[in-house]
Enzyme design. Structure first.
Site, PDB file in Angstrom:
ATOM      1  N   ASP A  83      51.882   3.675  89.389  1.00 50.95           N
ATOM      2  CA  ASP A  83      50.634   4.401  89.170  1.00 50.95           C
ATOM      3  C   ASP A  83      50.812   5.876  89.496  1.00 50.95           C
ATOM      4  OD1 ASP A  83      47.337   3.986  89.200  1.00 50.95           O
ATOM      5  OD2 ASP A  83      48.024   5.589  90.521  1.00 50.95           O
ATOM      6  N   TYR A  91      48.638  14.562  89.971  1.00 52.57           N
ATOM      7  CA  TYR A  91      49.719  14.421  90.958  1.00 52.57           C
ATOM      8  C   TYR A  91      50.895  15.330  90.643  1.00 52.57           C
ATOM      9  CZ  TYR A  91      47.352   9.964  92.041  1.00 52.57           C
ATOM     10  OH  TYR A  91      46.440   8.986  92.356  1.00 52.57           O
ATOM     11  N   LYS A 103      46.363   9.018  84.844  1.00 51.84           N
ATOM     12  CA  LYS A 103      44.927   9.292  84.915  1.00 51.84           C
ATOM     13  C   LYS A 103      44.612  10.661  84.324  1.00 51.84           C
ATOM     14  CE  LYS A 103      45.018   6.903  89.345  1.00 51.84           C
ATOM     15  NZ  LYS A 103      46.425   7.238  89.673  1.00 51.84           N
ATOM     16  N   HIS A 122      40.043   9.976  86.212  1.00 49.19           N
ATOM     17  CA  HIS A 122      40.398  10.015  87.635  1.00 49.19           C
ATOM     18  C   HIS A 122      39.179  10.005  88.557  1.00 49.19           C
ATOM     19  CE1 HIS A 122      43.957  11.421  90.350  1.00 49.19           C
ATOM     20  NE2 HIS A 122      43.225  10.519  90.947  1.00 49.19           N
ATOM     21  N   LEU A 163      46.079   1.353 102.956  1.00 52.46           N
ATOM     22  CA  LEU A 163      46.545   1.577 104.324  1.00 52.46           C
ATOM     23  C   LEU A 163      45.831   2.760 104.973  1.00 52.46           C
ATOM     24  CD1 LEU A 163      50.388   1.198 103.642  1.00 52.46           C
ATOM     25  CD2 LEU A 163      48.656  -0.591 103.919  1.00 52.46           C
ATOM     26  N   ILE A 219      47.661  -0.785  95.143  1.00 55.87           N
ATOM     27  CA  ILE A 219      48.755   0.169  94.897  1.00 55.87           C
ATOM     28  C   ILE A 219      49.052   1.000  96.150  1.00 55.87           C
ATOM     29  CG2 ILE A 219      48.615   0.301  92.389  1.00 55.87           C
ATOM     30  CD1 ILE A 219      46.808   2.789  92.747  1.00 55.87           C
ATOM     31  N   SER A 245      54.217   4.683  99.402  1.00 51.88           N
ATOM     32  CA  SER A 245      55.213   4.972 100.415  1.00 51.88           C
ATOM     33  C   SER A 245      56.370   5.677  99.740  1.00 51.88           C
ATOM     34  CB  SER A 245      55.710   3.698 101.110  1.00 51.88           C
ATOM     35  OG  SER A 245      56.695   4.019 102.081  1.00 51.88           O
ATOM     36  N   ARG A 277      60.105   0.504 103.600  1.00 49.88           N
ATOM     37  CA  ARG A 277      58.682   0.171 103.641  1.00 49.88           C
ATOM     38  C   ARG A 277      58.180  -0.274 102.278  1.00 49.88           C
ATOM     39  NH1 ARG A 277      56.778   5.401 107.178  1.00 49.88           N
ATOM     40  NH2 ARG A 277      57.971   4.886 109.073  1.00 49.88           N
ATOM     41  N   ASN A 322      56.366  -3.768 101.851  1.00 51.49           N
ATOM     42  CA  ASN A 322      55.018  -3.854 101.286  1.00 51.49           C
ATOM     43  C   ASN A 322      54.945  -4.828 100.117  1.00 51.49           C
ATOM     44  OD1 ASN A 322      54.255  -1.929 103.135  1.00 51.49           O
ATOM     45  ND2 ASN A 322      54.123  -0.251 101.668  1.00 51.49           N
TER      46      ASN A 322
END
Length: 273
Positions: free
Chosen positions: A47, A52, A77, A107, A186, A224, A227, A232, A236
């Site tokens: 994703d 971004y 997005k 978004h 998280l 989603i 990390s 990790r 996950n």
């Protein structure tokens, strides 16, 4: 994606219940390494977003992975500060180095929940996006969109964790046939040190992150987590071989700070007008 646990979207496509998000992951080596680690670990949902500014890195990592494109569910997005979802979709697939994305989301509902949807539908009709959807839409905004949509949204991506348990919003999505997808499960790391989460993780021999991700999956969401650390990312992904019992789920439910709201974000949490 035969070995993936999936949910079926309105268009018949299968979306994995667990993927990698790359929000705040730096373009270049950091992003490419994270995506490569995810695909090597077995993730098939990646994703990203125009905002971004790392779509090109995501695309490079996918091509270098050797995983066939058709086995990957790729999301980007539309940035609603732009005005043309179709034109921006064309730019996204060019940056990603692919002919299409599997899911293209608005978004956030800047300027209202309906104005961008005709352009999203055009992106779908042009074959640039196999599915289209939304992100950060409240129940009221979702219902307003459904009144005018020719193609209904397939997904609503929302901030969701035991601390932001937007139960009424998830239920509204389910009633409309829209899959709710959890970002920041998280809490961008904030929730990992919570003592309740820690106690449950210790009792199960799991990590706090695994407990939080598993909770969201058991609520029926696609999730989603983000990390950049390969170990990790791998940890996950290891959440399909255990379940939280009723007591653990209830204890996590009780951490909610949103009164199980139908809102996607609190009024103070909105970054658009």
């Amino acid at each position: 994606m035969a070995d993936q646990v999936t949910r079926t979207l309105l268009n018949g496509a299968e979306i994995p219940v667990l993927g990698l998000g790359v929000w705040q992951v730096r373009d270049g080596r950091e992003c490419e390494r994270a995506v490569a680690a995810a695909l090597e670990s077995g993730y098939r949902l990646i994703d990203t977003a125009q905002a971004y500014r790392n779509e090109a890195s995501v695309g490079r990592a996918i091509r270098a992975s050797g995983v066939p494109r058709e086995e990957i569910f790729l999301t980007t997005k539309f940035y609603p500060g732009s005005r043309d979802p179709l034109a921006e979709a064309e730019r996204s697939v060019e940056r990603l180095g692919t002919e299409y994305v599997d899911l293209y989301l608005i978004h956030w509902p800047q300027g209202g929940p309906t104005w961008a949807w005709p352009g999203m539908e055009k992106a779908s009709e042009a074959g640039l996006a196999k599915g289209i959807g939304i992100s950060n839409f409240s129940t009221a905004e979702l219902q307003e969109l459904l009144k005018v949509a020719q193609i209904p949204p397939a997904v609503n991506q929302i901030q969701f964790s035991p601390f932001e348990y937007r139960r009424a919003l998830v239920e509204a999505c389910e009633e409309a046939g829209v899959i709710a997808q959890a970002y920041s499960p998280l809490g961008t790391g904030r929730h990992l040190d919570n003592p309740v989460v820690g106690q449950i993780a210790s009792a199960l021999g799991r990590t706090p992150a695994q407990v939080l991700i598993r909770w969201a999956i058991q609520k029926g969401l696609s999730v989603i987590p983000k990390s950049t650390h390969p170990e990790r990312i791998q940890e996950n992904f290891a959440v399909t071989d255990f379940e939280l019992d009723e007591a653990a789920v209830s204890a996590l439910d009780a951490l909610d700070t949103t009164n199980q709201t139908p809102d996607a974000l609190s009024r103070s949490g909105k970054w658009w007008s």
